[in-house]
Design a protein around this motif. Structure first.
Motif, short mmCIF file in Angstrom:
data_model
loop_
_atom_site.label_atom_id
_atom_site.label_comp_id
_atom_site.label_asym_id
_atom_site.label_seq_id
_atom_site.Cartn_x
_atom_site.Cartn_y
_atom_site.Cartn_z
N ALA A 75 0.84 -1.20 0.00
CA ALA A 75 0.00 0.00 0.00
C ALA A 75 0.87 1.26 0.00
O ALA A 75 0.58 2.23 -0.71
CB ALA A 75 -0.93 0.00 1.21
N GLN A 76 1.98 1.25 0.77
CA GLN A 76 2.89 2.39 0.80
C GLN A 76 3.52 2.60 -0.57
O GLN A 76 3.65 3.74 -1.04
CB GLN A 76 3.98 2.17 1.84
N THR A 77 3.91 1.52 -1.22
CA THR A 77 4.53 1.61 -2.54
C THR A 77 3.54 2.18 -3.55
O THR A 77 3.91 3.03 -4.37
CB THR A 77 5.02 0.22 -3.00
N VAL A 78 2.31 1.73 -3.49
CA VAL A 78 1.28 2.22 -4.41
C VAL A 78 1.02 3.70 -4.17
O VAL A 78 0.91 4.47 -5.12
CB VAL A 78 -0.03 1.40 -4.26
N GLN A 79 0.96 4.10 -2.90
CA GLN A 79 0.74 5.51 -2.57
C GLN A 79 1.88 6.38 -3.11
O GLN A 79 1.65 7.45 -3.66
CB GLN A 79 0.62 5.71 -1.07
N LYS A 80 3.10 5.95 -2.91
CA LYS A 80 4.26 6.72 -3.40
C LYS A 80 4.25 6.83 -4.90
O LYS A 80 4.62 7.84 -5.47
CB LYS A 80 5.57 6.10 -2.91
N GLY A 81 3.84 5.76 -5.57
CA GLY A 81 3.80 5.77 -7.03
C GLY A 81 2.70 6.65 -7.57
O GLY A 81 2.80 7.21 -8.66
N GLY A 82 1.64 6.87 -6.78
CA GLY A 82 0.52 7.69 -7.22
C GLY A 82 0.70 9.17 -6.98
O GLY A 82 -0.07 9.99 -7.42
#
Length: 83
Positions: A75-82
């Protein structure tokens, strides 16, 4: 057999992806169950002794903790990518 149009394929794609995720999750749970069974249950019987029960409980706890950590990291990785 009738061919699917682009709109039909686009509509089916999320459903297929969801089914693939379910199948993957089920496979992971089965693998996890086999691992815990192999590590914790020496001789199957009519009931679990306290040692076996504690071992299975610890194994499940580790699985849940690991799953939550991976989910959180994803979830953290997805947030950073967004951003």
């Amino acid at each position: 057999m009738a061919e699917l149009g682009e709109a039909d394929e686009a509509e089916l794609q999320p459903l297929v992806a969801a089914e693939q995720q379910k199948a993957q999750f089920t496979a992971q749970v089965h693998h996890f169950m086999e691992l815990c069974w192999g590590k914790c249950v020496e001789t199957p019987g009519n009931h679990l002794d306290s040692c076996t029960e504690n071992s299975l409980s610890s194994c499940v706890d580790r699985f849940i903790d690991t799953t939550l950590a991976i989910t959180s990291r994803f979830a953290q990785t997805v947030q950073k990518g967004g951003q």
